[in-house]
Design a protein around this motif. Structure first.
Motif, PDB file in Angstrom:
ATOM      1  N   SER A 111       1.104  -1.430  -0.197  1.00 54.35           N
ATOM      2  CA  SER A 111       0.068   0.114   0.059  1.00 54.35           C
ATOM      3  C   SER A 111       0.750   1.068  -0.231  1.00 54.35           C
ATOM      4  N   TYR A 112       2.503   0.660   0.051  1.00 50.87           N
ATOM      5  CA  TYR A 112       3.037   2.491   0.347  1.00 50.87           C
ATOM      6  C   TYR A 112       3.493   3.059  -1.298  1.00 50.87           C
ATOM      7  N   THR A 113       3.287   3.850  -1.538  1.00 50.62           N
ATOM      8  CA  THR A 113       4.151   4.459  -3.306  1.00 50.62           C
ATOM      9  C   THR A 113       4.921   5.149  -2.631  1.00 50.62           C
ATOM     10  N   PHE A 114       5.767   5.485  -4.232  1.00 50.38           N
ATOM     11  CA  PHE A 114       6.987   6.793  -3.868  1.00 50.38           C
ATOM     12  C   PHE A 114       6.496   6.757  -4.724  1.00 50.38           C
ATOM     13  N   LYS A 115       7.857   8.213  -5.146  1.00 48.83           N
ATOM     14  CA  LYS A 115       8.556   8.664  -6.652  1.00 48.83           C
ATOM     15  C   LYS A 115      10.293   8.320  -6.013  1.00 48.83           C
ATOM     16  N   GLU A 116      11.071   7.951  -6.850  1.00 52.22           N
ATOM     17  CA  GLU A 116      12.580   8.266  -7.102  1.00 52.22           C
ATOM     18  C   GLU A 116      12.669   9.639  -6.893  1.00 52.22           C
ATOM     19  N   SER A 117      11.991  11.069  -7.925  1.00 51.63           N
ATOM     20  CA  SER A 117      12.521  12.267  -8.049  1.00 51.63           C
ATOM     21  C   SER A 117      11.344  13.054  -7.977  1.00 51.63           C
ATOM     22  N   ASP A 118      11.548  14.664  -8.364  1.00 53.55           N
ATOM     23  CA  ASP A 118      10.476  15.478  -8.109  1.00 53.55           C
ATOM     24  C   ASP A 118       9.959  15.604  -9.312  1.00 53.55           C
ATOM     25  N   ASP A 119      10.470  15.188 -10.595  1.00 53.18           N
ATOM     26  CA  ASP A 119      10.162  15.376 -12.215  1.00 53.18           C
ATOM     27  C   ASP A 119       8.379  14.710 -11.735  1.00 53.18           C
ATOM     28  N   GLU A 120       7.868  14.693 -12.554  1.00 50.80           N
ATOM     29  CA  GLU A 120       6.584  14.840 -12.991  1.00 50.80           C
ATOM     30  C   GLU A 120       5.913  13.814 -13.960  1.00 50.80           C
ATOM     31  N   ARG A 121       6.880  13.373 -14.835  1.00 53.23           N
ATOM     32  CA  ARG A 121       6.973  12.286 -14.406  1.00 53.23           C
ATOM     33  C   ARG A 121       7.314  10.672 -14.994  1.00 53.23           C
TER      34      ARG A 121
END
Length: 197
Positions: A22-32
């Motif tokens: 249930s935990y999600t994340f991005k590895e950069s602030d890039d919108e895409r």
């Protein structure tokens, strides 16, 4: 060399573990930047590959078709949702008659309910009809990949294992039990098929 982003590898996971992710994340602030779901065994997943039995389907759309499919593996249930932006998958759900063995490649999606629970589902990129042998091979290979992740969880100490350890309270042994359950279920099915008496 192309600047086009390459597609992420589709990871294998059993339904029980996937539904716990249930935990999600991005590895950069890039919108895409890709959104990853974190498997409790310490693997980041942007795409998932699974196989099972389509047991039911329903058009839950109001103005447009929006299909929900329920696909069962030996450990639990995957829910897939496909609409106008997934036309091939939506058409497949529309045309298939359950029960049917299928394999699915898709993106994990999370949704927080009003009660604060997080539901995990899949937005399918493709749904393919398969036979029992393909489904059985998927079970065996997924069992092996899950055991590999469990083994690496304690020895490897990767950043994703550390993140999973921090984010989840599920004992890692739960997933070892699910592997055993899945393989025993497969063995029982094969024995039943071999001895139809």
């Amino acid at each position: 060399m192309s600047d086009a982003p390459s597609r992420e590898v589709a990871r294998r996971a059993f339904a029980t573990e996937f539904n716990d992710a249930s935990y999600t994340f991005k590895e950069s602030d890039d919108e895409r930047a890709p959104v990853y779901a974190l498997l409790p065994t310490g693997e980041r997943v942007n795409r998932v590959f699974f196989a099972g039995t389509l047991t039911e389907k329903e058009d839950i759309g109001e103005d447009n078709e929006y299909w929900r499919g329920r696909i069962v593996d030996p450990t639990g249930t995957f829910f897939v949702y496909a609409g106008q932006y997934q036309p091939d998958a939506a058409a497949m759900l529309r045309d298939l008659e359950p029960p049917a063995y299928v394999s699915v490649v898709g993106k994990p999606r999370t949704y927080e309910t009003d009660e604060g629970d997080v539901n995990v589902s899949v937005r399918p990129e493709s749904i393919t009809v398969v036979d029992a042998d393909v489904r059985d091979r998927w079970v065996v290979e997924t069992a092996q990949r899950t055991l590999d992740r469990i083994e690496n969880f304690d020895t490897d100490a990767s950043e994703y294992a550390a993140m999973a350890d921090e984010e989840y309270e599920f004992p890692i042994e739960n997933y070892r039990r699910e592997v055993v359950t899945a393989l025993e279920d497969l063995e029982d099915e094969q024995e039943a098929a071999a001895d139809p008496a």
